[in-house]
Design a protein around this motif. Structure first.
Motif, PDB file in Angstrom:
ATOM      1  N   ASP A  36       3.376   7.918  -2.582  1.00  0.00           N
ATOM      2  CA  ASP A  36       2.507   7.254  -1.603  1.00  0.00           C
ATOM      3  C   ASP A  36       3.075   5.879  -1.301  1.00  0.00           C
ATOM      4  OD1 ASP A  36       0.658   9.393  -1.773  1.00  0.00           O
ATOM      5  OD2 ASP A  36      -0.323   8.444  -3.492  1.00  0.00           O
ATOM      6  N   VAL A  37       2.889   5.435  -0.063  1.00  0.00           N
ATOM      7  CA  VAL A  37       3.342   4.111   0.343  1.00  0.00           C
ATOM      8  C   VAL A  37       2.165   3.384   1.001  1.00  0.00           C
ATOM      9  CG1 VAL A  37       4.209   4.894   2.588  1.00  0.00           C
ATOM     10  CG2 VAL A  37       5.164   2.836   1.574  1.00  0.00           C
ATOM     11  N   MET A  38       2.054   2.078   0.743  1.00  0.00           N
ATOM     12  CA  MET A  38       0.980   1.270   1.309  1.00  0.00           C
ATOM     13  C   MET A  38       1.365   0.868   2.729  1.00  0.00           C
ATOM     14  SD  MET A  38      -1.995  -0.209   0.972  1.00  0.00           S
ATOM     15  CE  MET A  38      -2.408  -0.222  -0.760  1.00  0.00           C
ATOM     16  N   VAL A  39       0.561   1.317   3.694  1.00  0.00           N
ATOM     17  CA  VAL A  39       0.789   0.990   5.099  1.00  0.00           C
ATOM     18  C   VAL A  39      -0.554   0.600   5.710  1.00  0.00           C
ATOM     19  CG1 VAL A  39       1.530   1.872   7.348  1.00  0.00           C
ATOM     20  CG2 VAL A  39       2.686   2.643   5.275  1.00  0.00           C
ATOM     21  N   TRP A  43      -3.076   3.782   1.353  1.00  0.00           N
ATOM     22  CA  TRP A  43      -2.003   4.608   0.807  1.00  0.00           C
ATOM     23  C   TRP A  43      -1.792   5.820   1.692  1.00  0.00           C
ATOM     24  CZ3 TRP A  43       0.978   2.487  -2.644  1.00  0.00           C
ATOM     25  CH2 TRP A  43       0.465   1.526  -3.511  1.00  0.00           C
ATOM     26  N   ARG A  44      -0.513   6.088   2.014  1.00  0.00           N
ATOM     27  CA  ARG A  44      -0.171   7.264   2.817  1.00  0.00           C
ATOM     28  C   ARG A  44       0.890   8.074   2.083  1.00  0.00           C
ATOM     29  NH1 ARG A  44       1.274   5.742   8.680  1.00  0.00           N
ATOM     30  NH2 ARG A  44       1.540   7.988   8.685  1.00  0.00           N
ATOM     31  N   PRO A  45       0.719   9.388   2.004  1.00  0.00           N
ATOM     32  CA  PRO A  45       1.730  10.221   1.350  1.00  0.00           C
ATOM     33  C   PRO A  45       2.977  10.340   2.220  1.00  0.00           C
ATOM     34  CG  PRO A  45      -0.001  11.597   2.270  1.00  0.00           C
ATOM     35  CD  PRO A  45      -0.422  10.167   2.482  1.00  0.00           C
ATOM     36  N   THR A  46       4.133  10.386   1.595  1.00  0.00           N
ATOM     37  CA  THR A  46       5.402  10.510   2.308  1.00  0.00           C
ATOM     38  C   THR A  46       6.437  11.120   1.382  1.00  0.00           C
ATOM     39  OG1 THR A  46       6.990   9.345   3.713  1.00  0.00           O
ATOM     40  CG2 THR A  46       6.244   8.194   1.730  1.00  0.00           C
ATOM     41  N   LEU A  67       8.507  -2.366   0.199  1.00  0.00           N
ATOM     42  CA  LEU A  67       7.279  -1.610   0.450  1.00  0.00           C
ATOM     43  C   LEU A  67       6.629  -1.242  -0.874  1.00  0.00           C
ATOM     44  CD1 LEU A  67       8.282   0.853   3.314  1.00  0.00           C
ATOM     45  CD2 LEU A  67       6.950  -1.238   3.496  1.00  0.00           C
ATOM     46  N   ARG A  68       5.299  -1.365  -0.923  1.00  0.00           N
ATOM     47  CA  ARG A  68       4.553  -0.985  -2.121  1.00  0.00           C
ATOM     48  C   ARG A  68       4.422   0.523  -2.180  1.00  0.00           C
ATOM     49  NH1 ARG A  68      -0.942  -3.848  -2.035  1.00  0.00           N
ATOM     50  NH2 ARG A  68      -1.235  -2.442  -3.788  1.00  0.00           N
ATOM     51  N   VAL A  69       4.684   1.096  -3.342  1.00  0.00           N
ATOM     52  CA  VAL A  69       4.613   2.545  -3.530  1.00  0.00           C
ATOM     53  C   VAL A  69       3.882   2.861  -4.829  1.00  0.00           C
ATOM     54  CG1 VAL A  69       6.719   3.004  -2.223  1.00  0.00           C
ATOM     55  CG2 VAL A  69       6.855   2.692  -4.690  1.00  0.00           C
ATOM     56  N   ARG A  70       3.399   4.079  -4.898  1.00  0.00           N
ATOM     57  CA  ARG A  70       2.842   4.596  -6.166  1.00  0.00           C
ATOM     58  C   ARG A  70       3.328   6.023  -6.311  1.00  0.00           C
ATOM     59  NH1 ARG A  70      -3.638   5.215  -4.808  1.00  0.00           N
ATOM     60  NH2 ARG A  70      -3.381   6.946  -3.348  1.00  0.00           N
ATOM     61  N   ILE A  71       3.664   6.351  -7.538  1.00  0.00           N
ATOM     62  CA  ILE A  71       4.225   7.659  -7.842  1.00  0.00           C
ATOM     63  C   ILE A  71       3.618   8.220  -9.111  1.00  0.00           C
ATOM     64  CG2 ILE A  71       6.195   6.744  -9.104  1.00  0.00           C
ATOM     65  CD1 ILE A  71       7.859   8.918  -7.599  1.00  0.00           C
TER      66      ILE A  71
END
Length: 71
Positions: A36-39, A43-46, A67-71
């Motif tokens: 996921d990326v913060m937009v 949070w949006r999956p990509t 870019l902020r991400v979560r995994i």
């Protein structure tokens, strides 16, 4: 719970990576990996892919670094 970090480019391995902390890294992203990326505050999956440059599917960004991400 998912880990959060920021995207960085690692010159040594030639890949995008996720930095979770000063000495804590994901280890290099490969084509097709999802996260996921913060937009725009959400949070949006990509997934990450490579053409001429690294890009995120469905996400417009001139520069992925930071870019902020979560995994």
């Amino acid at each position: 719970m998912k880990k959060q970090g920021v995207l960085i480019y690692d010159d040594v391995i030639g890949r995008m990576d996720i930095r979770f902390g000063p000495l804590d890294y994901y280890g290099g992203l490969h084509c097709g990996e999802t996260f996921d990326v913060m937009v725009g505050g959400r949070w949006r999956p990509t997934r990450i892919e490579m053409a001429e440059n690294w890009y995120l599917v469905g996400i417009h960004a001139d520069d992925l670094s930071g870019l902020r991400v979560r995994i």
